[in-house]
Write an enzyme that holds these catalytic residues in place. Structure first.
Site, PDB file in Angstrom:
ATOM      1  N   ASP A 187       1.241  -5.041  12.985  1.00  0.00           N
ATOM      2  CA  ASP A 187       0.121  -5.390  14.094  1.00  0.00           C
ATOM      3  C   ASP A 187      -0.593  -6.617  13.633  1.00  0.00           C
ATOM      4  O   ASP A 187      -1.220  -7.113  14.374  1.00  0.00           O
ATOM      5  CB  ASP A 187      -0.757  -4.069  14.223  1.00  0.00           C
ATOM      6  CG  ASP A 187      -1.120  -3.625  12.965  1.00  0.00           C
ATOM      7  OD1 ASP A 187      -1.011  -3.711  12.002  1.00  0.00           O
ATOM      8  OD2 ASP A 187      -1.965  -2.515  13.043  1.00  0.00           O
ATOM      9  N   LEU A 196      -2.745  -0.552   1.944  1.00  0.00           N
ATOM     10  CA  LEU A 196      -2.358   1.007   2.192  1.00  0.00           C
ATOM     11  C   LEU A 196      -1.393   0.932   3.079  1.00  0.00           C
ATOM     12  O   LEU A 196      -1.595   0.793   4.148  1.00  0.00           O
ATOM     13  CB  LEU A 196      -3.608   1.844   2.327  1.00  0.00           C
ATOM     14  CG  LEU A 196      -3.238   3.519   2.531  1.00  0.00           C
ATOM     15  CD1 LEU A 196      -2.850   3.867   1.096  1.00  0.00           C
ATOM     16  CD2 LEU A 196      -4.416   4.089   3.204  1.00  0.00           C
ATOM     17  N   CYS A 244     -11.076  -9.149   1.071  1.00  0.00           N
ATOM     18  CA  CYS A 244     -12.115  -9.951   0.423  1.00  0.00           C
ATOM     19  C   CYS A 244     -12.048 -11.295   0.342  1.00  0.00           C
ATOM     20  O   CYS A 244     -10.769 -11.541   0.488  1.00  0.00           O
ATOM     21  CB  CYS A 244     -12.774  -9.117  -0.760  1.00  0.00           C
ATOM     22  SG  CYS A 244     -11.124  -9.361  -2.055  1.00  0.00           S
ATOM     23  N   ILE A 272       1.363   1.965   5.980  1.00  0.00           N
ATOM     24  CA  ILE A 272       0.986   2.821   6.943  1.00  0.00           C
ATOM     25  C   ILE A 272       2.301   2.276   7.944  1.00  0.00           C
ATOM     26  O   ILE A 272       3.049   3.231   8.294  1.00  0.00           O
ATOM     27  CB  ILE A 272      -0.150   2.942   7.528  1.00  0.00           C
ATOM     28  CG1 ILE A 272      -1.503   3.138   6.562  1.00  0.00           C
ATOM     29  CG2 ILE A 272      -0.217   3.770   8.817  1.00  0.00           C
ATOM     30  CD1 ILE A 272      -1.221   4.692   6.094  1.00  0.00           C
TER      31      ILE A 272
END
Length: 609
Positions: free
Chosen positions: A97, A48, A5, A50
Site C-alpha cells: 500500500d 513490522l 523518522c 504485515i
C-alpha cells in the site's frame, strides 16, 4: 505498521544520527529497517511486516527514483486505488500500500488524501523541488511529531527519536503541564517538550526552504438525517461495520481481536471471523472482565487468551509505560492496555480493537447528562447561576454536584471524558502557574463550529477533537507498538463515520441506553447481556490501591521528590493523597494525574541526565 523518522538538510554524520533515531523506535518495527539519505533529506524507517512480506520494504521510490516515501499505517482501499493508478499509466513494483500512496501523490498531489481509507502518517520527498510533503490520517490513529531545528524539519512517529537530533535541548513545556492537569493528557499543539509539536489529524504539510506550511484537508461534519427509520440506520451501521471489519482484516499475517465485556469490542470480535481474542483483568470482582470475555468467546467459538494483572505487575511497569507514551497520560487504563497488547503480541502481529464507537455513536454515559440536567438548564441562566453559587457553599451532600453542574453552560462543564483540575485548583498546586490557558479558550473554536447542533452532538464533536486523539488513540498506538503489535480500529473508518454522522440524537442517546442504534446492530451477533451492557470503560482499581501502605508510600515519595518541588507545592499535593487515604474524598484521579507526570519526568529528564 511501522515507525518513521528523519530530518531535512545534510549533516556530517547524517547516517549515524538517523541510525540513532531509528534505534529509538525499533519496537515499532523490529522486522527490518531502511534509509534514504541525500543532500536534502535523511529518511528512516522501521518495519513490522504485515502486507507484502517480501516486497513491502521501505523506503519506496517511484520509477525515476526522484520521489521517495516512508509510511506508517495501513491503506485499506489500496487495491482499488492501485487499479485506478495502473489504468492511468503508473507502473507498480510491489503489492504494498506504501507504493500506492507514492504514485497516488504523483497523480493527485494532496487531493489524494480524501480518497484514502485507512490510518496513516507518511512523508514524501520530492528531490526535484526539494520539498517534503507529509500527512496524518483523518482521526489521528497514527501519530506524527515534528520540530524545527536550525531551519531543518526533524520528525518522527515518536518524540524519543526527535530527542536524538544533535543539539536538541530538552525542556519541559510548563504550559503543557498546566493544561494537562485539567485534561489528563497533552492537549496543546506543542508537546511536553518545548519546540516539539504534533501534526493534527486530517492535516497535511509541505516543508520547503525552511518553511512549514500546514493545512487541513478534511473535517468531520455531523448532519442528522431525520428521514430514515431506526431500522434503516441499524442496517446501515451494520453494513458499514461488516465492510470495515472485512477491510481491516486484510493482512498476510494472522489477525486477532481485543475483547472486554463491552459492546464495542464484543461486536468486532463476534464479526471478524478470526480465531483468537485477548482480555485482561484485575483480581477484584468489579474490575475483572475475564469471565465475561471467556463466556462470550465460547459462545462465538473463538479462543480467548487472558491475563490477570497483579498489583505489583501493574505498578512495576508504570515507568516503562510512561516512557513509551512519550508524553504524560493520566489514564489508568493505559497500563491495562499495555498488558493486553503484551498478551496479544505472543500470538499475533495484528489485533482489532473497539476504539471510536463511543465518539461516533454516542456511547459515553456522560452524554446522557444534557437530558438529566433538563430540569435545571430550562431555567433562566441567572437563576441557574445563583443556585450553583449557593450549592458551592453547601457541605458535600447528595444533590449538591447536580446543582453545580446544572448551573454551568455545556462549554463550562464539558471538555471531554476527563476534567481533573479546575483552573483555580491547578493554580493552587503549581509552583509557577502560567495562567495559559483557560479550558474554554481551547474548546471554544470547536464549540463554535457546532453551535447549531444539540448538546449531545456538541459533546461528540469535542470528544473527537480532544479525548479521542489525546487519550484513546494515543494509548492504543503507543501501548500496542511497545510490543510490536499493530492495532486496527474498524469503527474509526471513513465509511463508518459517513453513517454515524447522520444518526439523529434520539437514536444515539435515550432513556434506554447510549449508542442505541449501534447496540441494535450488535444485537444481531451478541447475546442481550453484552449488547445492552452499560458502558464501563477499562476499570482499574487505583482508588483502592492508593489507600494501601505500599502504594501510598510510593506516591508520597514521588510527591516529596526534588522534581515534585520544582513544579508543585509539595505540601498541597500531599493533602490530596492524605485526604484520599483517610476516606475524606476520592482524589484518586487527581493524584494519578500528578503522579504520572512525575513518573514521565523521571524517565525523560532525571534518568536521561
Amino acid at each position: 505498521m511501522c515507525g518513521i523518522c528523519g530530518f531535512t538538510g545534510r549533516l556530517m554524520t547524517s547516517e549515524e544520527i538517523l541510525e540513532n533515531m531509528m534505534n529509538k523506535i525499533i519496537h515499532r518495527g523490529p522486522d527490518s529497517g531502511g534509509k534514504h539519505i541525500d543532500d536534502g533529506v535523511s529518511m528512516g524507517f522501521r518495519r513490522l511486516s504485515i502486507i507484502d512480506l517480501e516486497g513491502g520494504t521501505q523506503p519506496i521510490y517511484n520509477e525515476n527514483r526522484d520521489m521517495v516515501i516512508t509510511f506508517n499505517g495501513e491503506i485499506y482501499n489500496h487495491q482499488e486505488l492501485r487499479e485506478d493508478l495502473i489504468a492511468k499509466g503508473h507502473v507498480m513494483g510491489s503489492h504494498a500500500d506504501t507504493e500506492v500512496l507514492l504514485h497516488g501523490y504523483e497523480e493527485y498531489g494532496e487531493d489524494l488524501l480524501p480518497k484514502l481509507r485507512g490510518m496513516f502518517a507518511f512523508v514524501i520527498w520530492d528531490s526535484k523541488t526539494k520539498t517534503l510533503f507529509g500527512a496524518r490520517d483523518f482521526f489521528g490513529i497514527k501519530p506524527f511529531y515534528y520540530s524545527i531545528q536550525n531551519g531543518n524539519l526533524v520528525y518522527g512517529s515518536e518524540i524519543k527519536s526527535i530527542l536524538e537530533y544533535p543539539g536538541f535541548k530538552r525542556e519541559v513545556n510548563k504550559e503543557a503541564l498546566e493544561n494537562y492537569l485539567t485534561f489528563q493528557y497533552s492537549v496543546l499543539p506543542e508537546t511536553f517538550f518545548k519546540g516539539v509539536f504534533k501534526l493534527p489529524p486530517a492535516h497535511c504539510f509541505t516543508f520547503k526552504d525552511g518553511k512549514m506550511d500546514i493545512k487541513r484537508y478534511w473535517e468531520p461534519v455531523f448532519e442528522p438525517d431525520h428521514t430514515k427509520s431506526l431500522e434503516q440506520f441499524v442496517d446501515d451501521i451494520d453494513n458499514a461495520m461488516q465492510d470495515s471489519i472485512k477491510k481491516h482484516k486484510i493482512s498476510d499475517v494472522e489477525v486477532g481481536s481485543f475483547l472486554s465485556s463491552g459492546v464495542d469490542s464484543s461486536y468486532v470480535a463476534a464479526s471478524f471471523h478470526g480465531d483468537k481474542t485477548f482480555t485482561v483483568g484485575f483480581d477484584y470482582e468489579k474490575y475483572n472482565e475475564i469471565d465475561y470475555a471467556k463466556a462470550l468467546s465460547e459462545k462465538i467459538h473463538i479462543d480467548n487468551y487472558n491475563k490477570l494483572i497483579s498489583k505489583d505487575e501493574y505498578w512495576d511497569v508504570i515507568g516503562k509505560v510512561q516512557y513509551h507514551m512519550d508524553e504524560p497520560l493520566a489514564d489508568p487504563s493505559a497500563i491495562a492496555l499495555y498488558f493486553v497488547s503484551q498478551t496479544a503480541a505472543k500470538h499475533v502481529k495484528v489485533s482489532l480493537s473497539g476504539e471510536g464507537a463511543d465518539e461516533f455513536f454516542g456511547g459515553y454515559n456522560i452524554y446522557r447528562e444534557p437530558h438529566d440536567l433538563l430540569p435545571l438548564t430550562r431555567l433562566p441562566r441567572p437563576v441557574r447561576k445563583a443556585m450553583g453559587a449557593v450549592a458551592k457553599k453547601l457541605p458535600k451532600v447528595k444533590g449538591r454536584n447536580y446543582l453545580i453542574r446544572g448551573s454551568k453552560d455545556l462549554q463550562e462543564r464539558f471538555i471531554g471524558n476527563a476534567f481533573m483540575f479546575q483552573e483555580e485548583e491547578r493554580e493552587k498546586i503549581l509552583k509557577a502557574p502560567t495562567g495559559n490557558y483557560h479550558h474554554m479558550e481551547l474548546t471554544r473554536p470547536y464549540y463554535d463550529k457546532v453551535k447549531d447542533q444539540d448538546d449531545v452532538t456538541k459533546m461528540q464533536y469535542i470528544d473527537i477533537h480532544f479525548w479521542l486523539i489525546g487519550d484513546i488513540l494515543l494509548k492504543a498506538d503507543k501501548m500496542s507498538m511497545a510490543h510490536s503489535l499493530e492495532v486496527r480500529v474498524p469503527f474509526l473508518d471513513r465509511k463508518v463515520f459517513d453513517i454515524a454522522r447522520t444518526v439523529p440524537t434520539e437514536y444515539k442517546v435515550n432513556k434506554e441506553n447510549t449508542k442505541f442504534a449501534m447496540r441494535q446492530a450488535a444485537h444481531r451477533y451478541l447475546p442481550d447481556m453484552v449488547a445492552e451492557k452499560k458502558k464501563l470503560g477499562f476499570p482499574v482499581p487505583i482508588r483502592i490501591w492508593l489507600k494501601e501502605d505500599a502504594y501510598y508510600n510510593r506516591v508520597k515519595t514521588a510527591f516529596e521528590s526534588p522534581a515534585a518541588k520544582e513544579f508543585f507545592k509539595s505540601e498541597e499535593i500531599i493533602k490530596y493523597l492524605d485526604e484520599h487515604r483517610a476516606g475524606k474524598a476520592d482524589n484518586s484521579r487527581k493524584i494519578w494525574t500528578i503522579y504520572m507526570f512525575l513518573v514521565w519526568h523521571q524517565q525523560f529528564f532525571e534518568q536521561a541526565a
